[in-house]
Every structure is written in structure tokens, then in C-alpha cells.
Design an enzyme around this catalytic site. Structure first.
Site, PDB file in Angstrom:
ATOM      1  CD  GLU A  40      -2.993  -0.798  -0.027  1.00 37.87           C
ATOM      2  OE1 GLU A  40      -3.067   0.311  -0.579  1.00 37.87           O
ATOM      3  OE2 GLU A  40      -3.655  -1.784  -0.413  1.00 37.87           O
ATOM      4  CE1 TYR A 123      -6.504   3.330  -0.229  1.00 36.11           C
ATOM      5  CE2 TYR A 123      -4.176   3.233   0.362  1.00 36.11           C
ATOM      6  CZ  TYR A 123      -5.244   2.781  -0.383  1.00 36.11           C
ATOM      7  OH  TYR A 123      -5.055   1.749  -1.255  1.00 36.11           O
ATOM      8  CG  ASP A 141      -7.991   4.765  -3.997  1.00 34.58           C
ATOM      9  OD1 ASP A 141      -9.226   4.801  -4.253  1.00 34.58           O
ATOM     10  OD2 ASP A 141      -7.206   4.051  -4.643  1.00 34.58           O
TER      11      ASP A 141
END
Ligand code: SF4
Length: 356
Positions: A40, A123, A141
Site C-alpha cells: 500500500e 487510507y 483513495d
């Protein structure tokens, strides 16, 4: 009741679409929170094709939190070189150390503990907690902003607090509570492959009957963006000095961009300046107090775009005659020319080094 049915239809359709179109990516073969987190962080502001190699290199060199925590920062930055946004690499390294010291080396499973790690925002905490621990936190996102803004014809600009709040609430209401990680990956993939920024594939879209933007014939009007973010223009003049077999670099510090990366001596000016204007400045006289320069060539000009900055850059190659005793100002590090590539540098400097 009608709104709940509408939303659960959207969720079901998204999961069904994902089961057929899911992309096979190396980080999807694991639910190890360390690897999910690493992927990520690497994929923020990075295309999948580019991030793929970096992910594999990182898990090869740092297969777990401990190996990352024990590494030297310079090695982490060097492995990151070319990805840009180096704060991500520094934060990754600091967070690995925090996991070792605060959580005994075990990746935390709770959303708020994950959120407390250095550099982890809402996020990333949502992505890691949902994918690795099945916690029902919706990711938001760029893809999710766009898909939801279109599906629900959200009129508030997505770059405002109000717009972000509305979209986050809708995202949370859409999440599949049994498979939150799969749902999160489904909506992001859907935004990337179907509801793309330009030319979304509305005619093949399974959500089309539920899409308000499509029904209003206004797909291109969403997401609404206020464009209030300002972009700062900066003017960098780098000096690649060669004195016999030596060159000079400096380490960036402070709170500016590219902290702890290396670069050639730099003169930043408030406005664009050519070389004749530059030699008149105090900074130039400080860098080159003696007149032992054999030649100065403008080797490259580059316009380098960051999220909120545009760096207009000139790279000068400066040859100093062998007889001249060049005394570099404080802060410059003298290195052998052939060792230059061992130092972590920004993507901008890397571009120059690849061209010369
Ligand atoms: Fe996106 Fe078009 Fe599908 Fe609406 S119909 S969700 S705009 S791809």
C-alpha cells in the site's frame, strides 16, 4: 430502506465484477499485514507496473518488519530510489522500528494502533486492517472518490473537507461487512479499470443502472474539483563539480522535500536566472570563492513536477582546473566520482545522472 437496497445492490455488483476481473498481483497472494502495508505504501502515487518491481525487491531484501527496522536508513532510501515521495520510505523505516519497540515486533491488528504508526493515514489503516484483519473500514483513495462521486452525483468538490466527508460516509455505507478487504480492493480496481478518469467504460459497466451521473448524462462533470490547491514554482541550479577524480555532494536536511537524500551543490533562486545573473549572486560567490573554474556548461534543463511544486532545474557541469586548490564551503562532501551512484538521490537528480 430504498437507499439501503440501492447501496447493497451496488456492493453485490462490485463484488461480482471483481470475482471475474480481479488482477493477479503479488501482494494479493498474502494476508501478511507487513506485506499488505508495504504494497500500500509503495503504490501510493505510483503506477502498479512501476511499484511491482519495487515491492518484490523490498520483500526480498526485507522479508519482515524486523529486517526493515534493523536496516540503515540510507539502504532503505537507496532501494526506494526512483519511486519519488521519499518521505514514504523514511516513514516506512520509522514505523517498522515503532512496531518493534511498541508492539514487540508483531504488526498491530487494531485500526487505531495501525493508524498510530508513523506515516500511516486513514487510507492505509483502512486498507491494512480490512485486507489483513477483515476489519470493516472503507478505503477512500482517488479511484474511490471518482467512482462514488459519479455513482451518487456528489455535487461537493472532492478536494474540500465537505466533499471528502460525504464520500467517506458513502464509502463506509457501501462496505461488505463480511468481506471488507475484498470489497475495498474491488472498488479500487473498478475505478482503475472501468470507471477510469478519462473515457470510463459506461457501456460495459455493471453499475450503469445505478449511476446517477450516467442517468443525468453528466459523467464528465464528476468528480467536481474546486482546484483551490496552489502550486509553488521553484528554481534550482545544480552544480556538478569535477575536480580531478573528485566530485561534491551534500545531504538535504530540514523540513523541505527530499530530506536525507544527497544532491549536487544547489543554488535556489526566487526567479529564473541565467548563468550571467547567477554569478552575480552571493550564493554563487560563496560556492566558488576562487576563480579556478576551467569551464562551466549548462548540461540539462528539466521541469520536475511534484504534487504541489514545480521545480525548474538547470544542471551545470563545472570543471575545476587541477592546479586550483578548490576549497568547498562547509556542508559539501568530497567523494570519488565513481562512488556517486552509491548515494540515495531524488528522482530529479537520478534523471540527470542517467543522462550525463
Ligand atoms: Fe462509472 Fe460510467 Fe459506470 Fe457510472 S456508468 S459507474 S460513470 S463507468
Amino acid at each position: 430502506m430504498e437507499a439501503i437496497n440501492h447501496q447493497s445492490n451496488i456492493t453485490t455488483l462490485l463484488l461480482s465484477w471483481y470475482s471475474k476481473h480481479k488482477r493477479d498481483l503479488p501482494w494479493r497472494e498474502t494476508s501478511d499485514p507487513y506485506r499488505v502495508w508495504l504494497s500500500e505504501v509503495i503504490l501510493q502515487q505510483t503506477r502498479i507496473a512501476q511499484g511491482w518491481d519495487y515491492y518484490l525487491r523490498f520483500v526480498d531484501r526485507f522479508p519482515d518488519v524486523q529486517s526493515l527496522a534493523e536496516a540503515e536508513e540510507e539502504e532503505v532510501l537507496k532501494l526506494w530510489q526512483g519511486l519519488g515521495y521519499y518521505t514514504r520510505a523514511r516513514n516506512l523505516h520509522t514505523a517498522a522500528k515503532q512496531i518493534m519497540s511498541r508492539f514487540n515486533g508483531r504488526f498491530p491488528s487494531g485500526y487505531s494502533d495501525i493508524l498510530s504508526l508513523q506515516g500511516v493515514g486513514a487510507y492505509t489503516a483502512a486498507a491494512v486492517s480490512s485486507i489483513a484483519f477483515d476489519a470493516p473500514h472503507a478505503v477512500v483513495d482517488g479511484n474511490v472518490f471518482r467512482v462514488i462521486a459519479r455513482l451518487f452525483a456528489v455535487a461537493s468538490p472532492i478536494d474540500t473537507t465537505e466533499g471528502k466527508k460525504i464520500i467517506s460516509e458513502i464509502a463506509q455505507s457501501l462496505i461488505d461487512r463480511e468481506h471488507p478487504g475484498i470489497y475495498n480492493q474491488a472498488i479500487m480496481d473498478f475505478g482503475s479499470l472501468v470507471c477510469a478518469p478519462a473515457q470510463p467504460k459506461c457501456m460495459d459497466c455493471p453499475l450503469q443502472p445505478h449511476c446517477l451521473a450516467f442517468q443525468e448524462n453528466g459523467v464528465n462533470a464528476f468528480p467536481v474539483i474546486s482546484h483551490k490547491t496552489s502550486v509553488r514554482e521553484r528554481y534550482f541550479n545544480y552544480f556538478h563539480i569535477e575536480h580531478e577524480n573528485k566530485t561534491y555532494i551534500q545531504k538535504r536536511n530540514g523540513s523541505d522535500i527530499w530530506k536525507n537524500l544527497y544532491e549536487f551543490p544547489l543554488i535556489e533562486t526566487p526567479t529564473p536566472m541565467d548563468f550571467l545573473q547567477l554569478v552575480q549572486t552571493k550564493d554563487f560567490r560563496h560556492l566558488f570563492p576562487e576563480t579556478g573554474l576551467r569551464s562551466v556548461d549548462l548540461r540539462l534543463t528539466l521541469r520536475h513536477q511534484l504534487t504541489h511544486q514545480i521545480i525548474h532545474t538547470r544542471f551545470y557541469r563545472v570543471m575545476i582546473s587541477a592546479e586550483s586548490a578548490f576549497v568547498p564551503p562547509e556542508g559539501l562532501i568530497c567523494i570519488e566520482k565513481q562512488h556517486l551512484s552509491a548515494y540515495p538521490v531524488s528522482r530529479l537528480t537520478d534523471k540527470y545522472m542517467k543522462i550525463i
